[in-house]
Write an enzyme that holds these catalytic residues in place. Sequence first.
Site, PDB file in Angstrom:
ATOM      1  N   CYS A   1      -2.873  -0.028  -2.458  1.00  0.00           N
ATOM      2  CA  CYS A   1      -3.369   0.603  -3.201  1.00  0.00           C
ATOM      3  C   CYS A   1      -2.817   0.429  -5.157  1.00  0.00           C
ATOM      4  CB  CYS A   1      -3.264   2.153  -3.402  1.00  0.00           C
ATOM      5  SG  CYS A   1      -4.359   3.193  -2.388  1.00  0.00           S
ATOM      6  N   VAL A   2      -3.506  -0.471  -5.499  1.00  0.00           N
ATOM      7  CA  VAL A   2      -3.148  -1.489  -6.050  1.00  0.00           C
ATOM      8  C   VAL A   2      -4.780  -1.940  -6.788  1.00  0.00           C
ATOM      9  CG1 VAL A   2      -0.967  -1.591  -6.077  1.00  0.00           C
ATOM     10  CG2 VAL A   2      -2.405  -3.740  -5.596  1.00  0.00           C
TER      11      VAL A   2
END
Lengths: 105, 452
Positions: free
Chosen positions: A104-105
């Site tokens: 989730c980056v």
Amino acid sequence: MAQLKVGDFSLDLDEDGFIQQPEKWDKNVALALAETEGVNELSEKHWKLVNYLREYYQKFGVAPMIRKVCKDTNMKLNEIYELFPSGPAKGACKVAGLPKPTGCV
Amino acid sequence: MSSSMLPIVENIPVKYFIEPVPPMDRPRRFLEVFAAVLKHSHYRYVLDHFARVAAKCGMCAVECPVYQTTGITTDVPCARSGLLLDVYRRHFTAEGRLMARLTAARPLENADIDAMTEAFYRCTACRRCNLQCPMGLDHGLITHLGRYILSEMGIAPKALVVSVREQLVGKSGNTSGIPAPALLDTLSFLEEDLKDKFGLDIKLPTDVEGAEYVFFPAVSDYLLEPDVLMGQAAVFHATGDSWTIGTGYFDGINYGLFYNDRFLEDIVHKEVAECRRLKGKKMLIGECGHASRTAKGFVPTYGGENPPPVINILEYTDRAIQEGKLKLNPDVIEDRVTYHDPCNYARSGWIVEQPRRIIRSFIKDFVEMEPHGKENYCCGGGGGTVSIDEMRGFRTGIGGKRKAEQLRATGAKYVIAPCANCKKQLKEVIEDHKLEIELIGLHDLILRAIEF
């Protein structure tokens, strides 16, 4: 697979332009990667950031927390964006030869 | 608005992992996988019911933020679900097979598989459409099942696959590839920062045996969200409860929810195993919607005997305020603030009031978006799509358009999004729509206002 030409050898790139073999990284690779990011010259400040990320990656196997990058290099986040327009993870880390961040980056 | 003004995106550029299934064999492979899934799961009961009652009445159309923006009929939720239900009726029910024989119905084709792939990743699985369906269809579940079948034949977005691979078989064992020594380095950095800020030794404790709470945030918080993590540590410092981060496994993210039930189960096992290793009493999930929903929903199913109870950090902080254990200064945050409900918290009504009680306890100028709570709009990056960088234009321009309009209407300085997924997406929505609003986590604001 896309290739990055550095002098007389070339390296495999993933679809997002990150090098696949981080151990092959050197200063010339960094310059070639920077060019793919639209950064044609690396100033002292660029190198300070790139070398910091590189050293952290070699020690810990991952990029440091962004807040820590800012604190340890004494740069503000917007300064990092000025140096590398795609930002710390997708610009600076790419030039420093780190693999593409996942999750989730 | 005339239809010519609507942005039409026919295909979203997702990089899929496609295992080498020869094109001629893809329809056969799809049906084999579908049959296997039906045999080894309970989906048949659900599909039987849905296939009978689906009326294609279109009530769901007005609820879907994607369809509202594109106006393409294939984006209507029941049309999308229909793609899979049609295959089910045709191939897996007696009437369907008989009818197919009598009418010489066309077989499943490659184009059908491409259409399903596209459709199931245009859906953010926000499940807003479920609210209006008079027949009770869960289109989010159909999207989930469609993606599961596709992934079992090798079709799944690369971004999700590489993250889950690192989490399940990689060296680091988590989606962001953070090795344990790097985690420890990050935690000591945060402790120093807390010391500078408050002059107190506020810990982010690791591997404490028998702690009340074992903490699993979205692991990306350890790269991106120092204030959220410090805010949570500060809350625990105030309440005095014991908590710990396990260095054996510290990732709350479960992309299995987005495309594959087997991985969903494997990841839940990892979380529960770490909780047991540390003899922790409860699992505490950080500011992350899908991480919370997967743990809450599936730890009881896959967690073995006496599975640990699961709570979310918002529930925890809310209770701490109710019990008077946490003091927040009401004069610190003067700016207008709004709150974005992550779908995985709010759609079921699970976490709607708790954050609002927290916010009202120390923020004076709080405004709601309309609609909100159970009826909220998705950030536009739900269902794992936020991790797919190449989808950004679709996510912010189409999936997130309604959310951008909502944000603009509030006139707020800050939007709170207590979810790693929504945080990343909303930052991009704000950038791409040039909004004058700043994205922030709930515990960031708590960190500013907390008093000891």
